[in-house]
Design a protein around this motif. Sequence first.
Motif, PDB file in Angstrom:
ATOM      1  N   THR A 108       0.837  -1.198   0.000  1.00  0.00           N
ATOM      2  CA  THR A 108       0.000   0.000   0.000  1.00  0.00           C
ATOM      3  C   THR A 108       0.878   1.258   0.000  1.00  0.00           C
ATOM      4  N   VAL A 109       1.989   1.190   0.711  1.00  0.00           N
ATOM      5  CA  VAL A 109       2.948   2.295   0.707  1.00  0.00           C
ATOM      6  C   VAL A 109       3.536   2.465  -0.686  1.00  0.00           C
ATOM      7  N   ALA A 110       3.832   1.353  -1.339  1.00  0.00           N
ATOM      8  CA  ALA A 110       4.349   1.399  -2.703  1.00  0.00           C
ATOM      9  C   ALA A 110       3.344   2.061  -3.636  1.00  0.00           C
ATOM     10  N   GLY A 111       2.063   1.727  -3.475  1.00  0.00           N
ATOM     11  CA  GLY A 111       1.034   2.333  -4.308  1.00  0.00           C
ATOM     12  C   GLY A 111       0.953   3.835  -4.122  1.00  0.00           C
ATOM     13  N   ILE A 112       1.043   4.288  -2.864  1.00  0.00           N
ATOM     14  CA  ILE A 112       0.999   5.726  -2.596  1.00  0.00           C
ATOM     15  C   ILE A 112       2.229   6.410  -3.184  1.00  0.00           C
ATOM     16  N   ALA A 113       3.402   5.778  -3.035  1.00  0.00           N
ATOM     17  CA  ALA A 113       4.636   6.349  -3.594  1.00  0.00           C
ATOM     18  C   ALA A 113       4.553   6.437  -5.120  1.00  0.00           C
ATOM     19  N   LEU A 114       4.029   5.407  -5.745  1.00  0.00           N
ATOM     20  CA  LEU A 114       3.879   5.421  -7.205  1.00  0.00           C
ATOM     21  C   LEU A 114       2.895   6.497  -7.647  1.00  0.00           C
ATOM     22  N   LEU A 115       1.897   6.746  -6.811  1.00  0.00           N
ATOM     23  CA  LEU A 115       0.901   7.772  -7.141  1.00  0.00           C
ATOM     24  C   LEU A 115       1.539   9.154  -7.205  1.00  0.00           C
ATOM     25  N   PHE A 116       2.543   9.386  -6.369  1.00  0.00           N
ATOM     26  CA  PHE A 116       3.241  10.676  -6.388  1.00  0.00           C
ATOM     27  C   PHE A 116       4.009  10.881  -7.689  1.00  0.00           C
ATOM     28  N   VAL A 117       4.406   9.785  -8.337  1.00  0.00           N
ATOM     29  CA  VAL A 117       5.186   9.880  -9.575  1.00  0.00           C
ATOM     30  C   VAL A 117       4.315   9.749 -10.815  1.00  0.00           C
ATOM     31  N   PHE A 118       3.382   8.775 -10.772  1.00  0.00           N
ATOM     32  CA  PHE A 118       2.582   8.465 -11.959  1.00  0.00           C
ATOM     33  C   PHE A 118       1.172   9.021 -11.896  1.00  0.00           C
ATOM     34  N   PHE A 135      -2.128   7.047 -15.972  1.00  0.00           N
ATOM     35  CA  PHE A 135      -1.859   5.866 -15.149  1.00  0.00           C
ATOM     36  C   PHE A 135      -2.920   5.683 -14.070  1.00  0.00           C
ATOM     37  N   TRP A 136      -3.643   6.733 -13.784  1.00  0.00           N
ATOM     38  CA  TRP A 136      -4.659   6.660 -12.751  1.00  0.00           C
ATOM     39  C   TRP A 136      -5.924   6.020 -13.321  1.00  0.00           C
ATOM     40  N   GLY A 137      -6.285   4.843 -12.813  1.00  0.00           N
ATOM     41  CA  GLY A 137      -7.503   4.189 -13.240  1.00  0.00           C
ATOM     42  C   GLY A 137      -7.434   3.560 -14.619  1.00  0.00           C
ATOM     43  N   THR A 138      -6.248   3.137 -15.056  1.00  0.00           N
ATOM     44  CA  THR A 138      -6.094   2.488 -16.363  1.00  0.00           C
ATOM     45  C   THR A 138      -5.210   1.249 -16.212  1.00  0.00           C
ATOM     46  N   ILE A 139      -5.136   0.464 -17.283  1.00  0.00           N
ATOM     47  CA  ILE A 139      -4.283  -0.716 -17.258  1.00  0.00           C
ATOM     48  C   ILE A 139      -2.805  -0.339 -17.116  1.00  0.00           C
ATOM     49  N   PHE A 140      -2.456   0.881 -17.569  1.00  0.00           N
ATOM     50  CA  PHE A 140      -1.070   1.330 -17.420  1.00  0.00           C
ATOM     51  C   PHE A 140      -0.693   1.465 -15.946  1.00  0.00           C
ATOM     52  N   GLY A 141      -1.613   1.972 -15.156  1.00  0.00           N
ATOM     53  CA  GLY A 141      -1.369   2.071 -13.717  1.00  0.00           C
ATOM     54  C   GLY A 141      -1.278   0.707 -13.067  1.00  0.00           C
ATOM     55  N   ILE A 142      -2.114  -0.224 -13.528  1.00  0.00           N
ATOM     56  CA  ILE A 142      -2.063  -1.592 -13.005  1.00  0.00           C
ATOM     57  C   ILE A 142      -0.699  -2.218 -13.281  1.00  0.00           C
ATOM     58  N   ILE A 143      -0.213  -2.036 -14.502  1.00  0.00           N
ATOM     59  CA  ILE A 143       1.088  -2.608 -14.881  1.00  0.00           C
ATOM     60  C   ILE A 143       2.210  -1.979 -14.063  1.00  0.00           C
ATOM     61  N   VAL A 144       2.140  -0.679 -13.847  1.00  0.00           N
ATOM     62  CA  VAL A 144       3.160   0.002 -13.045  1.00  0.00           C
ATOM     63  C   VAL A 144       3.192  -0.563 -11.626  1.00  0.00           C
ATOM     64  N   GLY A 145       2.017  -0.731 -11.024  1.00  0.00           N
ATOM     65  CA  GLY A 145       1.956  -1.299  -9.680  1.00  0.00           C
ATOM     66  C   GLY A 145       2.489  -2.712  -9.625  1.00  0.00           C
ATOM     67  N   PHE A 211      -2.230  -6.766  -4.988  1.00  0.00           N
ATOM     68  CA  PHE A 211      -3.452  -6.091  -4.554  1.00  0.00           C
ATOM     69  C   PHE A 211      -3.179  -4.674  -4.052  1.00  0.00           C
ATOM     70  N   GLY A 212      -2.260  -4.565  -3.089  1.00  0.00           N
ATOM     71  CA  GLY A 212      -2.063  -3.299  -2.387  1.00  0.00           C
ATOM     72  C   GLY A 212      -1.675  -2.148  -3.286  1.00  0.00           C
ATOM     73  N   ALA A 213      -0.624  -2.321  -4.086  1.00  0.00           N
ATOM     74  CA  ALA A 213      -0.153  -1.238  -4.947  1.00  0.00           C
ATOM     75  C   ALA A 213      -1.165  -0.912  -6.036  1.00  0.00           C
ATOM     76  N   VAL A 214      -1.828  -1.937  -6.555  1.00  0.00           N
ATOM     77  CA  VAL A 214      -2.779  -1.743  -7.648  1.00  0.00           C
ATOM     78  C   VAL A 214      -4.020  -0.993  -7.176  1.00  0.00           C
ATOM     79  N   ILE A 215      -4.544  -1.358  -6.017  1.00  0.00           N
ATOM     80  CA  ILE A 215      -5.793  -0.744  -5.560  1.00  0.00           C
ATOM     81  C   ILE A 215      -5.601   0.735  -5.225  1.00  0.00           C
ATOM     82  N   ILE A 216      -4.383   1.139  -4.868  1.00  0.00           N
ATOM     83  CA  ILE A 216      -4.105   2.544  -4.597  1.00  0.00           C
ATOM     84  C   ILE A 216      -3.947   3.321  -5.902  1.00  0.00           C
ATOM     85  N   LEU A 217      -3.208   2.741  -6.841  1.00  0.00           N
ATOM     86  CA  LEU A 217      -2.874   3.450  -8.075  1.00  0.00           C
ATOM     87  C   LEU A 217      -3.990   3.370  -9.113  1.00  0.00           C
ATOM     88  N   ALA A 218      -4.672   2.228  -9.176  1.00  0.00           N
ATOM     89  CA  ALA A 218      -5.698   2.054 -10.212  1.00  0.00           C
ATOM     90  C   ALA A 218      -6.804   1.141  -9.686  1.00  0.00           C
TER      91      ALA A 218
END
Length: 268
Positions: A108-118, A135-145, A211-218
């Motif tokens: 979940t921390v990773a997802g929040i950190a990625l959100l600051f960049v992507f 990247f927010w709410g798309t498959i690109f964000g899912i792949i990044v996470g 789950f954690g990184a993906v649900i935060i980012l996308a």
Amino acid sequence: MNSLLDSKRFHFNWLVLSFWLFSMVILGFIILPLIEMLFEQPLDMIVKAAQMPDVTNSILLSLEASFITAIIAVIFGTPLSYILARTQFPYKSIVEAIVNLPLAVPHTVAGIALLFVFGKTGPIGHITERFGISFWGTIFGIIVGMLFVSSPYMINSARLGFENIDIRIEKAARTLGATNSQVFFHISLPLAFRSILSGMVLTYARSIAEFGAVIILAYHPETAPVKIYELFLTGGLKQSSAAAVLLLIITISTFILFRYLTNLNKKA
């Protein structure tokens, strides 16, 4: 002399037996919950879950994003793996720590950190938004996470493959006139291919489970783990477990298939 050998064999057998007992505990801990979930779930509920478009779409999305993530990890992770296996440079230990950092960061921390960049206001997300890529709410964000949390598996596996190659083979090829590129593509890469393929399979499997990184980012579109979590919140254990079993069957099947292909390469 014979009595001494018998005594050593006796102690060795007891050691192996005790190790097996401890091994059975951890193996049972891993497999028992999965078996219990599989056998407790009625077949008609699994079929019903398979007929739900939102469930099947989420599973297909997870499979697609995980496969793309594994391909990206191979393309960008293999060069780094070779560098770590074959070269010495200042602060190499720091680079190795960075590679393994996602294993220690809560997802979940990773997802929040990625959100600051992507995210839309992040340095990368802000630029890509101009080209219509979000990247927010798309498959690109899912792949990044997925890529963030699973890339260490690819890099470490490929690195072990390169390290296990006898460096004298590469040196001999260079003395015979081969360039560094020829040595890499015609000797090092083929010899380490099985380890690279294993890393790709592990990356793929880990990405599906993310789950954690993906649900935060996308959060949307929903991957299978996110959808199962939503079903658990809205419909409870009964409804979510059917979708969970369906995902488990599909992911284990694809994992076994990829492992089979890896073993075929090993025999070849």
